[in-house]
Design a protein around this motif. Structure first.
Motif, PDB file in Angstrom:
ATOM      1  N   SER A 111       0.820  -1.209   0.000  1.00 15.67           N
ATOM      2  CA  SER A 111       0.000   0.000   0.000  1.00 15.67           C
ATOM      3  C   SER A 111       0.855   1.261   0.000  1.00 15.67           C
ATOM      4  CB  SER A 111      -0.921   0.025   1.223  1.00 15.67           C
ATOM      5  OG  SER A 111      -1.799  -1.079   1.229  1.00 15.67           O
ATOM      6  N   MET A 112       2.048   1.179   0.590  1.00 12.75           N
ATOM      7  CA  MET A 112       2.864   2.377   0.802  1.00 12.75           C
ATOM      8  C   MET A 112       4.025   2.516  -0.180  1.00 12.75           C
ATOM      9  SD  MET A 112       2.967   2.499   4.973  1.00 12.75           S
ATOM     10  CE  MET A 112       3.808   4.090   4.966  1.00 12.75           C
ATOM     11  N   ASP A 113       4.404   1.434  -0.851  1.00 13.97           N
ATOM     12  CA  ASP A 113       5.543   1.496  -1.765  1.00 13.97           C
ATOM     13  C   ASP A 113       5.146   2.272  -3.035  1.00 13.97           C
ATOM     14  OD1 ASP A 113       8.364   0.103  -2.346  1.00 13.97           O
ATOM     15  OD2 ASP A 113       7.184   0.118  -4.188  1.00 13.97           O
ATOM     16  N   LYS A 114       5.793   3.383  -3.270  1.00 15.23           N
ATOM     17  CA  LYS A 114       5.411   4.269  -4.373  1.00 15.23           C
ATOM     18  C   LYS A 114       5.629   3.623  -5.739  1.00 15.23           C
ATOM     19  CE  LYS A 114       6.249   8.560  -1.811  1.00 15.23           C
ATOM     20  NZ  LYS A 114       7.032   9.820  -1.743  1.00 15.23           N
ATOM     21  N   LYS A 115       6.738   2.939  -5.903  1.00 10.49           N
ATOM     22  CA  LYS A 115       7.046   2.303  -7.185  1.00 10.49           C
ATOM     23  C   LYS A 115       5.999   1.246  -7.523  1.00 10.49           C
ATOM     24  CE  LYS A 115       9.661   0.812 -10.672  1.00 10.49           C
ATOM     25  NZ  LYS A 115       9.876   1.593 -11.910  1.00 10.49           N
ATOM     26  N   LEU A 116       5.677   0.411  -6.555  1.00  5.28           N
ATOM     27  CA  LEU A 116       4.695  -0.637  -6.795  1.00  5.28           C
ATOM     28  C   LEU A 116       3.308  -0.045  -7.047  1.00  5.28           C
ATOM     29  CD1 LEU A 116       3.924  -3.585  -6.962  1.00  5.28           C
ATOM     30  CD2 LEU A 116       3.728  -3.640  -4.475  1.00  5.28           C
TER      31      LEU A 116
END
Length: 438
Positions: A111-116
Motif C-alpha cells: 500500500s505504501m511502496d510508491k514504485k509498486l
C-alpha cells in the motif's frame, strides 16, 4: 527440472508463461524485476536460509500461471493478471522478525511502496482485490487467524468500487484466493524431487526455530491437511500439471510418510528398550578411518546448511587432535553410528560476523558445533548425553568456557541449570549464540 535451477531461469519461465497468458505489458515485467530486486536488497534472496525467500515467491508466481487452466474455478484474462500480481508479492514482509510473513505487514508494504503503487495503477489493477487475495493465503485458514483475515477482507470489499454490493464477484474473488492459497502450498513440492522438499522442510524448521524432531511429523501433518481439507482444489490443480510435477509432489508426500513410520518405529524400539543409545568417546585411530569419516559426513549433511561448520575442512577437523568428537551408537560402543558431537578451540572457527566474542583469541573457550543426528533419532535424549560427555572432555582439557548455537527457548532453559548466557541473538531464526562456564 533444470529450467528452475536458479532465479534467472525461473524468471525466464515466468516470462514465457506471461506471454502465453497475455500478460505482456511492460508494467507487469517491471513488477517481476522489481520484486526480485526488493527481495535481494532486503536480504531475502537466494542466500536467505528460510522458506519464504525469493525462490518461493517466484515458484508460486510461476505455478499460479501454469495451473490457472484448472477447471475448479473459471478465470478470466483479468483474473489471471490479478493472480500474477498477488502471487508476486504475497509473502513480501521486509521487516520480518520471524520467517512466516505477517499478512498485515505485506499489505502495509504494497500500500505504501510508491514504485509498486505506480506499476499497479498503470496495470489498471484494483489494489483492494490484491489485498484480498493475499489475505486469503493466510495459513492456517482457521481459528483467530482466519477471523482476523476475514474482517480485513470485508473492509477491502467495502473499499473497492468493483466489489462493493457485488456479492457474486466477492465470492468469485474468494475462490481465486482459495486457488492461490493451495498453489502457495503445492508449488515448491511439485517443482523438484524429494531432496529439494527435504531442504525446504529444513529451511522452514530452521527459520521458524522448530526442534529437529518436528520436521517430519510437521511435514506429514501439512500434506494430510492439504489433501484432506483442500481436496477439491488440490485435485483440480494437480490434475492439470505435467506428469513429472505430479510425480514429484506425490513421491514427496509418500517419502515423508515413510520417514514418519520409521521415526515411530525407532521411538517404539527405544521405549521398549529394544535398542539403546550409547554415547562413545572415539579414539584417534578410529577417527583416521575413511569409513568412519564418511559416516559422520553423511550425518553432518543432514543438518541445515547454516549449522554445517567446517564443511570444507571436515576430514581435516576430524583428524585434528584438538577436536573433541563423541558419537552416538546403537546398543554398544561398536554399534551403528547414528549421531555425533564435535567441536574445538573457538579460534579455529569462522562464526557469523555479527558475533563479538570477548574470549576470542584467549584460548580459554571451546566451540561445540550443533549436534548432528540421523533423522528419526531426535528427541530421544541421545543428543543431550553426547553434549554432557563433550562438556566433561572440555573440562578435562582445562577450557573455562563453552560456546555454541541453540534454539532460544533451549538456551533460556539452561540459564538456571548451567548459568548459560546469551552472547548474540539472531532474528528471525532464533538460533542464538550462547556461553556457559565449564
Amino acid at each position: 527440472m533444470q529450467q528452475f535451477a536458479n532465479t534467472h531461469s525461473m524468471r525466464n519461465e515466468i516470462l514465457n508463461l506471461m506471454v502465453q497468458k497475455g500478460i505482456e505489458d511492460d508494467c507487469y515485467v517491471e513488477m517481476l524485476d522489481y520484486t526480485m530486486d526488493l527481495f535481494e536488497s532486503q536480504g531475502l534472496g537466494t542466500d536467505y536460509y528460510g522458506y519464504h525467500n525469493i525462490n518461493h515467491e517466484l515458484e508460486v508466481t510461476y505455478f499460479s500461471l501454469l495451473a490457472s487452466i484448472q477447471d475448479k474455478v473459471k478465470f478470466t484474462d483479468k483474473d489471471v493478471k490479478y493472480l500474477y500480481v498477488a502471487a508476486l508479492f504475497h509473502d513480501f514482509d521486509p521487516q520480518k522478525n520471524v520467517d512466516k510473513p505477517h499478512e498485515e505487514s505485506v499489505l502495509k508494504f504494497i500500500s505504501m511502496d510508491k514504485k509498486l503503487s505506480q506499476l499497479i495503477e498503470t496495470a489498471k489493477i484494483d489494489l483492494e482485490i490484491i489485498k484480498i487475495l493475499i489475505l486469503r493465503t493466510t495459513y492456517p485458514w482457521s481459528g483467530q487467524l482466519k477471523k482476523n483475515a476475514e474482517e480485513q477482507i470485508k473492509q477491502c470489499f467495502e473499499n473497492s468500487d468493483l466489489t462493493r454490493n457485488n456479492l457474486p464477484y466477492q465470492e468469485h474473488i474468494m475462490e481465486m484466493g482459495w486457488y492461490l492459497s493451495v498453489v502457495d502450498r503445492i508449488s515448491g513440492y511439485a517443482l523438484g524431487d524429494f531432496s529439494k522438499a527435504m531442504e525446504m522442510a529444513k529451511m522452514n524448521a530452521h527459520a521458524l526455530a522448530w526442534r529437529p524432531s518436528l520436521i517430519v511429523r510437521s511435514a506429514v501433518a501439512y500434506f494430510e491437511e492439504l489433501l484432506n481439507k483442500e481436496t477439491d482444489m488440490a485435485r483440480a490443480i494437480l490434475k492439470i500439471l505435467p506428469k513429472e510435477m505430479r510425480k514429484n509432489f506425490f513421491d514427496t508426500v509418500l517419502a515423508f510418510m515413510k520417514l514418519r513410520q520409521q521415526e515411530i518405529t525407532i521411538q517404539a524400539d527405544c521405549s521398549y528398550e529394544n535398542v539403546k543409545l550409547v554415547p562413545t568417546i572415539e579414539a584417534m585411530s578410529t577417527r583416521k578411518d575413511p569409513k568412519f569419516i564418511e559416516t559422520l559426513y553423511d550425518i553432518f549433511l543432514q543438518l541445515p546448511k547454516p549449522l554445517q561448520f567446517q564443511k570444507e575442512n571436515f576430514e581435516k577437523s576430524i583428524k585434528d587432535p584438538e577436536t573433541i568428537i563423541n558419537t552416538l551408537r546403537l546398543n554398544n560402543k561398536k554399534g551403528e553410528i547414528i549421531g555425533f558431537s564435535k567441536g574445538g578451540p573457538l579460534e579455529k572457527y569462522q562464526l557469523r560476523e555479527e558475533i563479538r566474542d570477548e574470549n576470542y583469541g584467549l584460548g580459554n573457550t571451546i566451540f561445540l558445533e550443533p549436534l548432528a543426528l540421523k533423522m528419526g533419532y531426535w528427541g530421544l535424549k541421545g543428543g543431550s548425553e553426547m553434549r554432557h560427555m563433550f562438556i566433561m572432555q572440555a573440562h578435562s582439557m582445562k577450557y573455562k568456557f563453552l560456546t555454541s548455537f541453540a534454539l532460544r527457548d533451549v538456551i533460556r532453559a539452561r540459564v538456571d541449570k548451567e548459568q548459560a548466557e546469551f552472547v548474540t541473538l539472531f532474528d528471525p531464526e532464533r538460533w542464538d549464540y550462547y556461553r556457559i562456564i565449564i
